[in-house]
Enzyme design. Sequence first.
Site, PDB file in Angstrom:
ATOM      1  N   TYR A   1       0.731  -1.287   0.124  1.00 28.67           N
ATOM      2  CA  TYR A   1      -0.010  -0.062  -0.139  1.00 28.67           C
ATOM      3  C   TYR A   1       0.789   1.337  -0.145  1.00 28.67           C
ATOM      4  CZ  TYR A   1       0.594  -1.091   5.080  1.00 28.67           C
ATOM      5  OH  TYR A   1       0.919  -1.238   6.115  1.00 28.67           O
ATOM      6  N   LYS A   2       2.164   1.271  -0.077  1.00 30.61           N
ATOM      7  CA  LYS A   2       2.970   2.540  -0.360  1.00 30.61           C
ATOM      8  C   LYS A   2       3.296   2.545  -1.747  1.00 30.61           C
ATOM      9  CE  LYS A   2       5.016   2.203   4.600  1.00 30.61           C
ATOM     10  NZ  LYS A   2       4.537   0.844   4.791  1.00 30.61           N
TER      11      LYS A   2
HETATM   12  C1  LIG Z   1       8.519  -1.882   8.004  1.00 26.07           C
HETATM   13  C2  LIG Z   1       7.022  -1.886   8.228  1.00 26.07           C
HETATM   14  N1  LIG Z   1       6.806  -3.214   8.363  1.00 26.07           N
HETATM   15  C3  LIG Z   1       5.614  -3.750   8.567  1.00 26.07           C
HETATM   16  C4  LIG Z   1       4.739  -2.653   8.464  1.00 26.07           C
HETATM   17  C5  LIG Z   1       3.062  -2.959   8.851  1.00 26.07           C
HETATM   18  O1  LIG Z   1       2.408  -3.699   7.951  1.00 26.07           O
HETATM   19  P1  LIG Z   1       1.057  -4.342   7.922  1.00 26.07           P
HETATM   20  O2  LIG Z   1       0.102  -3.312   8.457  1.00 26.07           O
HETATM   21  O3  LIG Z   1       0.736  -4.873   6.682  1.00 26.07           O
HETATM   22  O4  LIG Z   1       0.842  -5.536   8.979  1.00 26.07           O
HETATM   23  C6  LIG Z   1       4.872  -1.295   8.295  1.00 26.07           C
HETATM   24  C7  LIG Z   1       3.740  -0.335   7.874  1.00 26.07           C
HETATM   25  O5  LIG Z   1       3.909   0.857   7.667  1.00 26.07           O
HETATM   26  C8  LIG Z   1       6.383  -1.202   7.860  1.00 26.07           C
HETATM   27  O6  LIG Z   1       6.551   0.232   7.458  1.00 26.07           O
END
Ligand SMILES: Cc1ncc(COP(=O)(O)O)c(C=O)c1O
Length: 373
Positions: A182-183
């Site tokens: 989603y980025k």
């Molecule tokens: C480095 C990193 N890992 C994990 C995540 C979180 O991922 P999710 O919300 O898909 O579990 C993020 C969210 O921005 C992130 O920046």
Amino acid sequence: MPKVVPGRLQTVTETEWAQGLIHSWNDANWFDMPILVGNKIAPLIGASFEQVAVGDSTSVNLFKCLGAAVKLNQPRNVILLEGDNFPTDCYIAQGLANLLPHVQVQYLEPRDKLEDVLSKDIAVVCMSHVDYRSARIRDMKSTTDAVKAAGALMLWDLSHTTGAVACDLLESEADMAVGCTYKYLNGGPGAPAFTWIHPNHANIIETPLTGWMGHAAPFEFSRHYSPASGIRQMVCGTPQILSLSALDAALDMWSDIDLDQLWAKSSSMTHFFIDTVESLCGDHGLTLITPRNKAIRGSHVSFTIDEGGFEIIQALASLGVTGDFRAPNILRFGFAPLYLQFADVLHAAKQLKEVLDTRLWDDDNFRKRGTVT
Ligand SMILES: Cc1ncc(COP(=O)(O)O)c(C=O)c1O
């Protein structure tokens, strides 16, 4: 939002869902979507086809990978993570350690040299390729080499890499990777995340989330779990077809992108932003925490500021410039090279100057905090 997404969602809902009903699991390839969408992400991360599964969140995929890694590399029992990594990585490791009392979590502190802490107990090392605060890139090849030389497995979090920063998982001989979509991939809110497992491991690892959709024959409804071959094992439950479809449509535009040009544009944009902000806003107490060296700089730029960080980001938003505030004092600006222009970067820097020069941010309207900052 990619322009193609609403049309694709309309087709999925009105045709595949409303008319096709459950037949679309076969007729519209819904069942295979986690792997088909993964095939579109593979070239962006240096992976091959049929090696990437898309589904669940990065957090859930971290759980699957860390659980599989500690099982694969036993009797080693320690998960090593950067203490300053994105919190969910640490939280998931802590949750796994709560569940498996023999597993321990150890943190790598910024002052620690990785080689010095790689003991014979470490089963897996989990790191972000691009740091979510500073955008510092950790060299994938040399880090993976060091981790593997010490007998541990290497798991990369590519959330701030994919779609903006060069990355070659196979060339680095990493073991596992996860990341969100989603980025820079524009998959949309809550878009499903991806998991990659090195092909040498894909058929021998055991996911701790043994759901029916990762079973070798889910529609035989047998009592006992038997994993599907390859990355398919990482698909746990029913795939999220609506959000997978939006992501699938968003990924189409990548097929004719020259990735070297894209990575180069990202580092030019971040360089331009740093230069412009420092020359326009130099006397406002901003401290750059992003590396100046483009070889170790990801696709965002962060400054710390002593006063008003949250309010500055809100004031910028009121002028149409979207940045992130990261507690306690970080202003973070992401540069999506696929669609941002240098004129946008200049505009953002000028608006930042305006907000700081006029103290526009110093207003109660900008102090109201929602749950999401
Ligand atoms: C480095 C990193 N890992 C994990 C995540 C979180 O991922 P999710 O919300 O898909 O579990 C993020 C969210 O921005 C992130 O920046």
